[in-house]
Design a protein around this motif. Structure first.
Motif, mmCIF file in Angstrom:
data_model
loop_
_atom_site.group_PDB
_atom_site.id
_atom_site.type_symbol
_atom_site.label_atom_id
_atom_site.label_comp_id
_atom_site.label_asym_id
_atom_site.label_seq_id
_atom_site.Cartn_x
_atom_site.Cartn_y
_atom_site.Cartn_z
ATOM 1 N N PRO A 77 -186.440 39.560 14.482
ATOM 2 C CA PRO A 77 -187.226 40.356 15.425
ATOM 3 C C PRO A 77 -188.692 39.926 15.410
ATOM 4 O O PRO A 77 -189.280 39.756 14.339
ATOM 5 C CB PRO A 77 -187.061 41.788 14.911
ATOM 6 N N PRO A 78 -189.297 39.720 16.575
ATOM 7 C CA PRO A 78 -190.688 39.278 16.615
ATOM 8 C C PRO A 78 -191.644 40.415 16.272
ATOM 9 O O PRO A 78 -191.302 41.596 16.394
ATOM 10 C CB PRO A 78 -190.868 38.839 18.068
ATOM 11 N N THR A 79 -192.820 40.047 15.849
ATOM 12 C CA THR A 79 -193.865 41.043 15.618
ATOM 13 C C THR A 79 -194.344 41.553 16.972
ATOM 14 O O THR A 79 -194.694 40.757 17.851
ATOM 15 C CB THR A 79 -195.056 40.414 14.873
ATOM 16 N N PRO A 80 -194.321 42.860 17.195
ATOM 17 C CA PRO A 80 -194.772 43.394 18.485
ATOM 18 C C PRO A 80 -196.194 42.936 18.810
ATOM 19 O O PRO A 80 -197.063 42.890 17.943
ATOM 20 C CB PRO A 80 -194.699 44.905 18.289
ATOM 21 N N ASP A 81 -196.402 42.577 20.057
ATOM 22 C CA ASP A 81 -197.697 42.108 20.522
ATOM 23 C C ASP A 81 -198.060 42.939 21.752
ATOM 24 O O ASP A 81 -197.672 42.608 22.883
ATOM 25 C CB ASP A 81 -197.625 40.621 20.867
ATOM 26 N N ALA A 82 -198.794 44.028 21.530
ATOM 27 C CA ALA A 82 -199.101 44.967 22.611
ATOM 28 C C ALA A 82 -199.859 44.292 23.745
ATOM 29 O O ALA A 82 -199.622 44.577 24.928
ATOM 30 C CB ALA A 82 -199.900 46.146 22.054
ATOM 31 N N GLU A 83 -200.761 43.394 23.388
ATOM 32 C CA GLU A 83 -201.559 42.729 24.419
ATOM 33 C C GLU A 83 -200.688 41.843 25.304
ATOM 34 O O GLU A 83 -200.824 41.843 26.530
ATOM 35 C CB GLU A 83 -202.652 41.899 23.752
ATOM 36 N N ARG A 84 -199.784 41.099 24.681
ATOM 37 C CA ARG A 84 -198.922 40.212 25.468
ATOM 38 C C ARG A 84 -197.943 41.019 26.319
ATOM 39 O O ARG A 84 -197.678 40.664 27.475
ATOM 40 C CB ARG A 84 -198.156 39.279 24.536
ATOM 41 N N GLU A 85 -197.422 42.098 25.785
ATOM 42 C CA GLU A 85 -196.502 42.922 26.555
ATOM 43 C C GLU A 85 -197.215 43.589 27.721
ATOM 44 O O GLU A 85 -196.645 43.736 28.818
ATOM 45 C CB GLU A 85 -195.838 43.955 25.646
ATOM 46 N N VAL A 289 -191.011 33.963 39.252
ATOM 47 C CA VAL A 289 -191.714 34.185 37.985
ATOM 48 C C VAL A 289 -191.442 33.074 36.985
ATOM 49 O O VAL A 289 -192.244 32.817 36.090
ATOM 50 C CB VAL A 289 -191.337 35.558 37.377
ATOM 51 N N GLY A 290 -190.341 32.371 37.127
ATOM 52 C CA GLY A 290 -189.939 31.331 36.187
ATOM 53 C C GLY A 290 -189.767 29.992 36.875
ATOM 54 O O GLY A 290 -190.563 29.667 37.752
ATOM 55 N N PRO A 291 -188.714 29.248 36.504
ATOM 56 C CA PRO A 291 -187.675 29.656 35.555
ATOM 57 C C PRO A 291 -188.158 29.925 34.124
ATOM 58 O O PRO A 291 -187.700 30.846 33.484
ATOM 59 C CB PRO A 291 -186.688 28.487 35.577
ATOM 60 N N MET A 292 -189.063 29.080 33.616
ATOM 61 C CA MET A 292 -189.604 29.308 32.283
ATOM 62 C C MET A 292 -191.046 29.783 32.413
ATOM 63 O O MET A 292 -191.844 29.155 33.104
ATOM 64 C CB MET A 292 -189.539 28.034 31.445
ATOM 65 N N SER A 293 -191.364 30.891 31.775
ATOM 66 C CA SER A 293 -192.701 31.467 31.871
ATOM 67 C C SER A 293 -193.321 31.614 30.484
ATOM 68 O O SER A 293 -192.717 32.205 29.590
ATOM 69 C CB SER A 293 -192.648 32.844 32.548
ATOM 70 N N GLU A 294 -194.517 31.078 30.310
ATOM 71 C CA GLU A 294 -195.231 31.246 29.051
ATOM 72 C C GLU A 294 -195.734 32.670 28.873
ATOM 73 O O GLU A 294 -196.096 33.073 27.768
ATOM 74 C CB GLU A 294 -196.410 30.271 28.993
ATOM 75 N N GLU A 295 -195.736 33.445 29.959
ATOM 76 C CA GLU A 295 -196.201 34.831 29.894
ATOM 77 C C GLU A 295 -195.154 35.774 29.312
ATOM 78 O O GLU A 295 -195.497 36.861 28.844
ATOM 79 C CB GLU A 295 -196.608 35.309 31.281
ATOM 80 N N ALA A 296 -193.895 35.383 29.367
ATOM 81 C CA ALA A 296 -192.831 36.270 28.886
ATOM 82 C C ALA A 296 -192.966 36.501 27.382
ATOM 83 O O ALA A 296 -193.097 35.545 26.620
ATOM 84 C CB ALA A 296 -191.466 35.665 29.197
ATOM 85 N N PRO A 297 -192.952 37.751 26.931
ATOM 86 C CA PRO A 297 -193.012 38.033 25.489
ATOM 87 C C PRO A 297 -191.829 37.422 24.751
ATOM 88 O O PRO A 297 -190.799 37.086 25.352
ATOM 89 C CB PRO A 297 -192.971 39.567 25.433
ATOM 90 N N ALA A 298 -191.975 37.299 23.445
ATOM 91 C CA ALA A 298 -190.922 36.706 22.622
ATOM 92 C C ALA A 298 -189.635 37.523 22.703
ATOM 93 O O ALA A 298 -189.662 38.751 22.856
ATOM 94 C CB ALA A 298 -191.395 36.616 21.173
#
Length: 355
Positions: A77-85, A289-298
């Motif tokens: 499980p990734p560490t939650p990243d409130a800013e990225r989400e 939005v994609g197909p691959m997006s660097e904005e998508a959270p982990a």
């Protein structure tokens, strides 16, 4: 059916056909149908609560005494990243506005659970004949408990290096997942999806690299592909997309409609639904939005924010925001009862191999 009978003997099944565990699209009914036909039915557990897993296994054990596979994710499980989400929800704001959804009310959370102590307790309770893992393997202690419960252990590999790792860490068989496969890539050592091989190239190299039986996966929708995989050295095949149009599958109406129109050039690897590369049919959300997006959270934190859009779109009768998981050979599939399809795959491959 095949010259190499190690998979059927290992799992105690009649046909070397394994149902791919497709989370969200497969449940007890599909698993029962495949197992009853002589293959290995699978129950995907990553999106189910412990209570739901127990309920589904209760149904399976009541309806068939044939072997079954329980499948689990084992991602970290990734560490939650409130800013990225928050940034991800902001990226989706225009779509929320389109459907009248408050972006600040979008839920958070994972939506997919990795194998843990509670999952292991369920395995020990129901003692399935096979347990499979996606995204590597869980901790050694949990693997040992699964084996002590009597289950054969299998897992997905997308490269030879991953296959060797799985054998070294106690897998009884290895699923060689070619890049053609629908759904999430099983990658756990090699993150660059652009370098991962297809089924035709991967299977014989994995067969040569490990001593345990190999199960081919990816782009297998008819008897020709099954026969080809056996000629490459596979001992069994795992089939997913071909079962999505079966009446026993949980496939949504929109997903079924899209599969009926599938083409060889209409699937793509995308991370916009979950944060992890998975192959599905192109739709509006993937394209825009994609197909691959660097904005998508982990993975799997991207999932929650897309959920309200999917629900609203499906309520309006469109699948523009739904993950339409499918492999590259989806166009070769046709609606058919799962048991009938299982037997047909085996029978057609046997004819070709004898010929």
């Amino acid at each position: 059916m095949a010259r190499d009978t190690r998979i059927t003997e290992l799992f105690g099944i009649d046909l070397p056909i394994l149902l791919a565990p497709m989370a969200g699209s497969a449940g007890s009914e599909l698993a029962i149908a495949v197992s009853a036909a002589g293959g290995l039915g699978s129950l995907p557990c990553a999106m189910l609560t412990p209570e739901k897993i127990r309920a589904e296994m209760g149904v399976i054990r009541q309806r068939t005494d044939r072997p079954v596979n329980l499948n689990f994710f084992c991602h970290v499980p990734p560490t939650p990243d409130a800013e990225r989400e928050a940034a991800w929800r902001e990226r989706l704001r225009p779509y929320y506005s389109e459907f009248g959804i408050d972006p600040d009310a979008a839920p958070a959370g994972a939506g997919r659970n990795p194998f843990n102590e509670e999952s292991c307790a369920i395995v020990e309770e129901f003692r399935p004949e096979v347990v499979s893992f996606h995204f590597g393997l869980p901790d050694t202690g949990l693997v040992e408990r699964v084996r002590a419960a009597g289950a054969k252990i299998i897992a997905s590999a997308t490269t030879v290096a991953e296959a060797r790792f799985l054998e070294e860490n106690g897998c009884d068989a290895i699923i060689a997942q070619g890049v053609e496969a629908g759904g999430h890539r099983g990658v756990f050592l090699e993150p660059d999806i652009a370098t991962q091989p297809g089924t035709l190239a991967l299977v014989p190299q994995v067969v040569d690299a490990v001593s345990v039986p190999v199960i081919a996966a990816g782009g297998i929708s008819d008897g020709r592909a099954v026969a080809a995989c056996f000629m490459l050295g596979a001992s069994g095949v795992q089939v997913g997309t071909a079962y999505l149009q079966s009446p026993e599958a949980l496939t949504s109406p929109g997903h079924r409609d899209a599969l009926a129109l599938a083409r060889d050039d209409r699937t793509v690897l995308t991370n916009v639904f979950t944060g992890r590369p998975a192959r599905g049919l192109l739709n509006r959300f993937v394209t825009e939005v994609g197909p691959m997006s660097e904005e998508a959270p982990a993975f799997p934190l991207a999932t929650a924010a897309v959920g309200p859009l999917r629900a609203a779109a499906e309520k309006a009768g469109v699948s523009d925001f739904s993950p339409l998981w499918a492999g590259q050979a989806a166009a070769l599939s046709a609606p058919m009862p799962a048991g009938e399809l299982t037997v047909k795959l085996a029978r057609d491959a046997e004819k070709l191999l004898r010929g």
